[in-house]
Design a protein around this motif. Structure first.
Motif, PDB file in Angstrom:
ATOM      1  N   SER A   1      58.450  37.503  25.287  1.00 42.47           N
ATOM      2  CA  SER A   1      57.898  37.453  26.167  1.00 42.47           C
ATOM      3  C   SER A   1      56.078  37.488  26.163  1.00 42.47           C
ATOM      4  O   SER A   1      56.008  37.495  25.154  1.00 42.47           O
ATOM      5  N   VAL A   2      55.810  37.350  27.097  1.00 45.99           N
ATOM      6  CA  VAL A   2      54.451  36.683  27.418  1.00 45.99           C
ATOM      7  C   VAL A   2      52.844  37.908  28.313  1.00 45.99           C
ATOM      8  O   VAL A   2      54.242  38.697  29.456  1.00 45.99           O
ATOM      9  N   GLN A   3      52.581  38.426  28.124  1.00 44.44           N
ATOM     10  CA  GLN A   3      51.485  39.615  29.346  1.00 44.44           C
ATOM     11  C   GLN A   3      50.381  38.565  29.346  1.00 44.44           C
ATOM     12  O   GLN A   3      49.964  38.056  28.693  1.00 44.44           O
ATOM     13  N   LEU A   4      50.454  38.365  30.382  1.00 46.83           N
ATOM     14  CA  LEU A   4      49.897  37.126  30.930  1.00 46.83           C
ATOM     15  C   LEU A   4      49.242  38.340  32.507  1.00 46.83           C
ATOM     16  O   LEU A   4      49.808  39.241  32.929  1.00 46.83           O
ATOM     17  N   VAL A   5      47.875  37.551  32.236  1.00 42.43           N
ATOM     18  CA  VAL A   5      46.757  38.307  33.436  1.00 42.43           C
ATOM     19  C   VAL A   5      46.805  37.964  34.820  1.00 42.43           C
ATOM     20  O   VAL A   5      46.569  36.155  34.299  1.00 42.43           O
TER      21      VAL A   5
ATOM     22  N   THR B   1      47.263  27.291  32.602  1.00 47.74           N
ATOM     23  CA  THR B   1      47.168  27.244  34.627  1.00 47.74           C
ATOM     24  C   THR B   1      47.526  27.928  35.341  1.00 47.74           C
ATOM     25  O   THR B   1      47.627  28.220  36.590  1.00 47.74           O
ATOM     26  N   PHE B   2      48.747  28.915  34.580  1.00 46.79           N
ATOM     27  CA  PHE B   2      49.199  30.498  35.661  1.00 46.79           C
ATOM     28  C   PHE B   2      48.296  31.701  35.600  1.00 46.79           C
ATOM     29  O   PHE B   2      48.956  32.913  35.880  1.00 46.79           O
ATOM     30  N   GLY B   3      46.854  31.701  34.562  1.00 50.37           N
ATOM     31  CA  GLY B   3      46.807  33.156  34.303  1.00 50.37           C
ATOM     32  C   GLY B   3      46.106  32.870  32.705  1.00 50.37           C
ATOM     33  O   GLY B   3      46.240  31.891  32.091  1.00 50.37           O
ATOM     34  N   LEU B   4      46.179  33.715  32.085  1.00 50.50           N
ATOM     35  CA  LEU B   4      45.130  34.552  30.767  1.00 50.50           C
ATOM     36  C   LEU B   4      46.091  35.161  30.274  1.00 50.50           C
ATOM     37  O   LEU B   4      46.867  36.327  30.262  1.00 50.50           O
ATOM     38  N   VAL B   5      47.254  35.072  29.180  1.00 46.47           N
ATOM     39  CA  VAL B   5      47.743  35.138  28.351  1.00 46.47           C
ATOM     40  C   VAL B   5      47.005  36.462  27.407  1.00 46.47           C
ATOM     41  O   VAL B   5      46.363  36.073  26.359  1.00 46.47           O
TER      42      VAL B   5
ATOM     43  N   ARG C   1      42.399  45.197  29.388  1.00 41.93           N
ATOM     44  CA  ARG C   1      41.538  45.925  30.601  1.00 41.93           C
ATOM     45  C   ARG C   1      40.463  45.240  31.481  1.00 41.93           C
ATOM     46  O   ARG C   1      40.286  44.430  32.371  1.00 41.93           O
ATOM     47  N   GLU C   2      39.893  44.842  29.808  1.00 39.17           N
ATOM     48  CA  GLU C   2      38.686  43.909  30.344  1.00 39.17           C
ATOM     49  C   GLU C   2      39.345  42.657  30.684  1.00 39.17           C
ATOM     50  O   GLU C   2      38.247  42.500  31.712  1.00 39.17           O
ATOM     51  N   VAL C   3      39.865  41.592  30.343  1.00 42.36           N
ATOM     52  CA  VAL C   3      40.445  40.573  30.985  1.00 42.36           C
ATOM     53  C   VAL C   3      40.188  40.418  33.010  1.00 42.36           C
ATOM     54  O   VAL C   3      40.196  39.423  32.942  1.00 42.36           O
ATOM     55  N   ALA C   4      41.680  41.625  33.177  1.00 47.20           N
ATOM     56  CA  ALA C   4      42.010  41.427  34.592  1.00 47.20           C
ATOM     57  C   ALA C   4      40.854  42.217  34.874  1.00 47.20           C
ATOM     58  O   ALA C   4      40.603  41.819  36.226  1.00 47.20           O
TER      59      ALA C   4
ATOM     60  N   GLU D   1      46.542  40.960  38.150  1.00 43.25           N
ATOM     61  CA  GLU D   1      47.109  41.987  38.276  1.00 43.25           C
ATOM     62  C   GLU D   1      47.769  41.524  36.912  1.00 43.25           C
ATOM     63  O   GLU D   1      48.045  40.234  36.353  1.00 43.25           O
ATOM     64  N   VAL D   2      48.339  42.799  36.157  1.00 44.52           N
ATOM     65  CA  VAL D   2      49.038  41.900  34.723  1.00 44.52           C
ATOM     66  C   VAL D   2      50.401  42.284  34.924  1.00 44.52           C
ATOM     67  O   VAL D   2      51.691  43.437  34.939  1.00 44.52           O
ATOM     68  N   VAL D   3      51.025  41.772  34.505  1.00 48.38           N
ATOM     69  CA  VAL D   3      52.391  41.738  34.616  1.00 48.38           C
ATOM     70  C   VAL D   3      53.488  40.852  32.798  1.00 48.38           C
ATOM     71  O   VAL D   3      52.754  40.512  32.549  1.00 48.38           O
TER      72      VAL D   3
END
Ligand SMILES: Cc1cc2nc3c(=O)[nH]c(=O)nc-3n(C[C@H](O)[C@H](O)[C@H](O)COP(=O)(O)OP(=O)(O)OC[C@H]3O[C@@H](n4cnc5c(N)ncnc54)[C@H](O)[C@@H]3O)c2cc1C
Length: 482
Positions: free
Chosen positions: A173-177, A208-212, A58-61, A182-184
């Motif tokens: 699986s990877v949770q990516l911000v 480069t795609f966002g933050l894991v 939540r903080e990262v997003a 957006e969190v996916v």
């Protein structure tokens, strides 16, 4: 303008970021930021304006959304053990560090998975699940420090990936911000889910795609037994030939590592394993699996090594000796500090059968530049790691390292190999990418990146050559300019 972002941070953004993470998780003092100005690739440096240490997705997003509102770019950082300058901020004033998101969230023994936060240290995962007879297989030599988020970003390997595969083979699986906040969740706990493999394409994206922020990892059973051999050679060519011969006989060891004479000298001085100081090369070979049959396989390996000129083959007598052998190998980079004030570790790949040729080429290139070079590498994978020794106060040596690094990678590509086996492109190798890819390939990859990060805000000016415009070269050290 897309991709450039604000060069420095507006004061109001500091206030917003402080409100998100709290003052204790925001570093902006000169002394505090000093340690964040490079990773393990110390030839280039660049300091962020602020380092944030969030504690949750939540903080990262929220950080990412705040950066977007102010058109400010950001760069993720795990433990900073990367060896290609991947987490250097280039026109990215905000660094997001994952050291406080370091929990193993859940272990599912029945399904052999673990859910972890991105900042968990690699070795901690195996330590947590060992009691269940399980392990997380990818084992970079930096595993006491490097994070799962960094491993995912680099698709890291390690000595045992010869048998077990690299990071992508062990991340379900990877949770990516994403760069828009957006969190996916990419991938799932079941193998081979429907649709495009977005999990796969996001592993190795170097931030480069966002933050894991989290990942579900595959766990594998701990082997019932190990046999770990040390084979000693008087000629490095013979050791290289033994590598191909072992695998050519249908034996796939769990690990097959090589150290050359200079490396053996440094490692022996540091860890006192008992390596022969006059050896030209040693192989560390490990087989694992069911107890039955391992002794026979070890005999076959010994036979092949002796046929190829090994003057001595030793089997680790017990777990303590095996542990010391692996400590010597995995901490080899640390021992290099005994040889020179500075070193630069290169990372390239060649087909396994070309290992003798590339080792000869490395020696020639280093000699041309007047540099000493030590080699310790994943020989079974053809993944070379020449360590170029230098003194950063000597401009001639710094130039020599840059020239030698480039020539070594050119030679890898010419031999049918690649620019990186596991350390990534980062800032170090951006300009070399055209050695492997044409303009159309590079543009296609850029378009894939823009699917995840249309404004190029997450770890900008990395990987692709045209994005290197923001880098300014200053001597004697190259510095990546903000
Ligand atoms: C002594 C030593 C031995 C090594 N041995 C090996 C080895 O055997 N095999 C190997 O593969 N590598 C090895 N490495 C290289 C390095 O440890 C790996 O690349 C490792 O995966 C980096 O992890 P890190 O947490 O330190 O990441 P960092 O160095 O902090 O970052 C690496 C990259 O990942 C990105 N990143 C970090 N965290 C995230 C996140 N949460 N989300 C998105 N992007 C992120 C960064 O932006 C950067 O691009 C070694 C390094 C050292 C110093």
């Amino acid at each position: 303008m897309l991709g450039l972002g604000a060069m420095s941070m507006p004061a109001s953004l500091f206030d917003e970021l402080t409100a998100i993470v709290g003052a204790g998780a925001l570093l902006r003092g000169d002394e505090e930021l000093r340690v964040y100005d490079c990773d393990g690739y110390t030839l280039e440096r660049s300091r962020p304006e602020v380092v944030l240490l969030p504690r949750s997705t939540r903080e990262v997003a929220a950080i990412v959304r705040a950066c977007n509102r102010h058109d400010v770019c950001f760069v993720p950082r795990g433990a900073g053990t990367g060896l290609s300058g991947g987490c250097l901020p280039i026109r990215a004033p905000v660094m997001i560090g994952f050291s406080r998101m370091n929990r193993v969230l859940a272990v599912d023994v029945a399904n052999r998975t673990a859910r972890v936060e991105a900042g968990v240290v690699n070795r901690e995962v195996s330590a947590r699940v060992a009691a269940h007879g399980l392990q997380y297989a990818p084992d970079p030599s930096s595993q006491p420090a490097c994070t799962i988020g960094g491993n995912i970003a680099e698709n890291s390997g390690g000595p045992h990936t010869l048998k077990y595969g690299v990071t992508t083979n062990h991340v379900l699986s990877v949770q990516l911000v994403r760069a828009d906040g957006e969190v996916v969740e990419l991938g799932g706990v079941a193998d081979d889910g429907p649709g495009y493999d977005l999990r796969g394409v996001s592993i190795g994206a170097e931030g480069t795609f966002g933050l894991v922020t989290e990942a579900t990892l595959r766990l594998v059973p701990l082997p019932e037994a190990y046999r770990t051999l040390l084979a000693v050679f008087d000629r490095v060519d013979d050791a290289s030939a033994a590598v191909s011969a072992i695998i050519g006989r249908g034996i796939v060891p769990a690990a097959l590592e090589m150290m050359d004479a200079l490396m053996v000298e440094a490692v022996e001085a540091a860890y006192h394993f008992g390596f022969p100081k006059d050896a030209d090369a040693v192989l560390i070979i490990e087989i694992d699996g069911l107890h039955a049959g391992l002794a026979r396989q070890a005999e076959r390996i010994e036979t092949v090594c002796r046929e190829r000129g090994a003057r001595e083959v030793r089997v680790a007598a017990d777990e303590a000796e095996r542990a010391l052998l692996w400590k010597s190998r995995k901490r080899a980079f640390g021992a290099v500090g005994r040889l020179a004030p500075n070193y630069c570790t290169q990372d390239g790949v060649v087909p396994r059968s070309k290992v003798p040729e590339i080792l000869r080429t490395i020696r020639t290139i280093a000699a041309e530049q007047g540099l000493r070079v030590a080699n310790v590498f994943h020989a079974g994978d053809g993944n070379i790691h020449p360590i170029l020794l230098y003194d950063e106060r000597d401009r001639r040596e710094v130039d020599g390292v840059l020239v030698a690094g480039r020539k070594i990678l050119e030679a890898c590509v010419a031999l049918g190999g690649s620019l990186t086996g596991e350390h990534g492109i980062g800032v170090e190798k951006m300009d070399l990418l055209p050695l492997l890819f044409g303009a159309a390939d590079l543009e296609l990859m850029r378009r894939v990146r823009r699917v995840f990060d249309p404004d190029l805000r997450s770890n900008p000016h990395k990987i692709f050559p045209a994005d290197s415009a923001g880098i300014e070269v200053r001597e004697p050290q190259r510095r990546a300019a903000l």
